[in-house]
Design an enzyme around this catalytic site. Structure first.
Site, PDB file in Angstrom:
ATOM      1  N   GLU A 120       0.856  -1.222  -0.184  1.00  0.00           N
ATOM      2  CA  GLU A 120      -0.033  -0.030   0.175  1.00  0.00           C
ATOM      3  C   GLU A 120       0.960   1.187  -0.040  1.00  0.00           C
ATOM      4  OE1 GLU A 120      -3.801   0.038   0.155  1.00  0.00           O
ATOM      5  OE2 GLU A 120      -3.442  -2.049  -0.357  1.00  0.00           O
ATOM      6  N   HIS A 166      -4.593   1.671   7.160  1.00  0.00           N
ATOM      7  CA  HIS A 166      -3.175   2.141   6.945  1.00  0.00           C
ATOM      8  C   HIS A 166      -2.601   2.561   8.092  1.00  0.00           C
ATOM      9  CE1 HIS A 166      -4.459   2.843   2.334  1.00  0.00           C
ATOM     10  NE2 HIS A 166      -4.020   1.762   2.345  1.00  0.00           N
ATOM     11  N   CYS A 192      -2.813  11.618   3.371  1.00  0.00           N
ATOM     12  CA  CYS A 192      -3.238  10.400   2.519  1.00  0.00           C
ATOM     13  C   CYS A 192      -2.806  11.102   0.912  1.00  0.00           C
ATOM     14  CB  CYS A 192      -4.506   9.969   2.391  1.00  0.00           C
ATOM     15  SG  CYS A 192      -5.261   9.180   3.632  1.00  0.00           S
TER      16      CYS A 192
END
Ligand code: SUG
Length: 449
Positions: free
Chosen positions: A175, A251, A372
């Protein structure tokens, strides 16, 4: 040691930004799945943050959105005919597939790639590995275009190395930078790279989350450290707390952020916080400055409030005088316990001296906060000079991109609109123009057809 800075490359929100509830385990995405979105406002909120950071003196870059709906993927899945026919078939037979190939999720560039600066790598070049994002179909289709955009932005092979994504299977679920933090005494000095993983793919005896998926594996992180040629003594691998993943921390950057010599994280972020601190200290070694750990106790901010406010999805940035500023989403201001914590933090003697609040509600409603939206790239002055200059934010680019958004973006989108062939046309026209503004060349499939 070369003089270096940290640049932030934000993803520009694409014209098909919508809420389709595609991300199981991401609470905001699930909770907002039927709401109308506002792509125009989303893009402008992102641009506003980019410009504000550029005005604060930080180097700020822009990464272009991907073409969506992605017609080559629809074709690969057996839809056929003209674009309009394929969209109509997909909307009827497989609406969630259409939503997936229409997602604007590439805006969250913390998931675009893992980046190792030249001070850490065996050949003193900056290494990029685009994340395969295999855990979610709508994100697994991002890495080829992400790789092409990164190549068009960091083109000079003398300074930059571009790897392909890792094998696209769960065992190597990757990720990107959302699970990677670099600590350093100066951006140009050799750093310590912290890789945080959700589970070990090959060792079934290790604990795993039970409710939501662990999207990133230990084996993916180890492979990246190997291919980037990092010094094993300066790499630390730490497991996320499975209970945190099950609470919606999909995350690590939803529960921890680090920069320079500061690690700011929640008490429940890692499976073993003591081990994390000891391993980082050992890898850090004897440097002029010491590592600062700022651990937020559950009694001050609950896990639930972390997920709701995105306190840790903040950007921790070093100002030229060494003081750090924390860039947080407005949800932090609206959450009583979080704001109380941040007010107290500013009064304490830590390197974090200032808090800046941004309204990013459009992105936040899909689970994407300030951190993000950005990919960090530490660059020496020579490397910065080699970056595609048309992608770097300044007054002129800010104005150009705002006008471009005004010309091409809608202010309301619901899932049913994704089948509209006009939306596809608008999106292609917008991106065609954008490749000229950002001088990216012919990047998209529709430009090559
Ligand atoms: O992968 N949301 C993204 C949010 C990514 C946030 N990034 C970081 N934490 N670094 C995701 O879950 C939602 C799309 C939708 O539901 O339509 C989405 O993909």
């Amino acid at each position: 040691m070369a003089n270096a800075i940290e640049a932030n490359f934000d993803g520009l929100v694409g014209p098909t930004h919508n809420y389709s509830g595609l991300s199981f385990g991401n609470v905001a995405s699930q909770n907002n799945s039927t709401r109308p979105s506002n792509p125009k406002a989303a893009a402008k909120q992102g641009l506003f943050k980019m410009k504000a950071l550029a005005d604060m003196g930080f180097i700020q870059g822009v990464l272009a959105p991907h073409e969506r709906p992605h017609m080559p993927t629809l074709k690969a899945l057996g839809f056929y005919g003209s674009d309009a026919q394929m969209l109509a078939q997909a909307a009827k037979q497989a609406p969630k597939v259409l939503a997936a190939v229409s997602s604007a999720s590439c805006m969250w560039t913390a998931n675009a790639a893992t980046v190792s600066p030249s001070a850490d790598t065996y050949d003193q070049r900056v290494h990029f590995t685009p994340a395969n994002l295999v855990n979610k179909f709508h994100r697994a289709i991002e890495h080829p275009t992400t790789g092409a955009i990164l190549r068009a932005t960091f083109a000079d092979e003398h300074y930059f190395v571009h790897h392909d994504a890792l094998p696209s299977v769960d065992h190597f679920g990757d990720e990107g930078a959302a699970n990677h933090t670099r600590f350093c005494s100066a951006y140009g000095a050799a750093g310590v790279e912290l890789f945080v993983y959700g589970m070990s793919a090959f060792d079934q005896r290790q604990p795993r989350p039970e409710r939501y998926p662990a999207r990133h594996t230990l084996e993916a992180s180890q492979a990246i450290a190997r291919r980037h040629g990092l010094d094993p003594k300066r790499c630390v691998f730490v497991q996320q707390n499975p209970a945190a993943i099950d609470a919606g921390v999909f995350h690590n950057d939803v529960i921890a952020v680090g920069n320079g010599n500061v690690h700011f994280y929640h008490e429940q972020a890692f499976i073993d916080n003591t081990q994390m601190r000891d391993a980082l200290r050992a890898a850090w070694g004897q440097q002029d400055s010491r590592l600062h750990f700022i651990e937020v106790p559950q009694s001050a901010v609950s896990l639930e409030n972390c997920v709701q406010s995105y306190l840790f999805n903040s950007q921790l940035l070093s100002q030229p005088n060494g003081d750090m500023v924390l860039v947080v989403p407005s949800e932090c201001y609206e959450n009583e316990s979080v704001w109380q914590y941040l007010t107290d933090l500013q009064a304490r003697n830590t390197p974090i001296k200032d808090i800046k609040v941004f309204d990013l509600k459009q992105s936040m409603s899909n689970g994407g906060g300030p951190a993000c939206l950005r990919l960090r790239v530490a660059l020496t002055s020579n490397e910065l000079n080699a970056v595609n200059p048309a992608t770097l934010m300044d007054d002129a680019l800010f104005q150009l991109l705002n006008e471009w958004v005004d010309r091409h973006y809608r202010d309301r989108l619901v899932e049913a609109d994704l089948a509209d062939p006009l939306l596809l046309r608008e999106s292609r026209e917008a991106l065609d123009e954008l490749t000229q503004i950002l001088q990216l060349g012919s990047l998209y499939d529709f430009q090559k057809a």
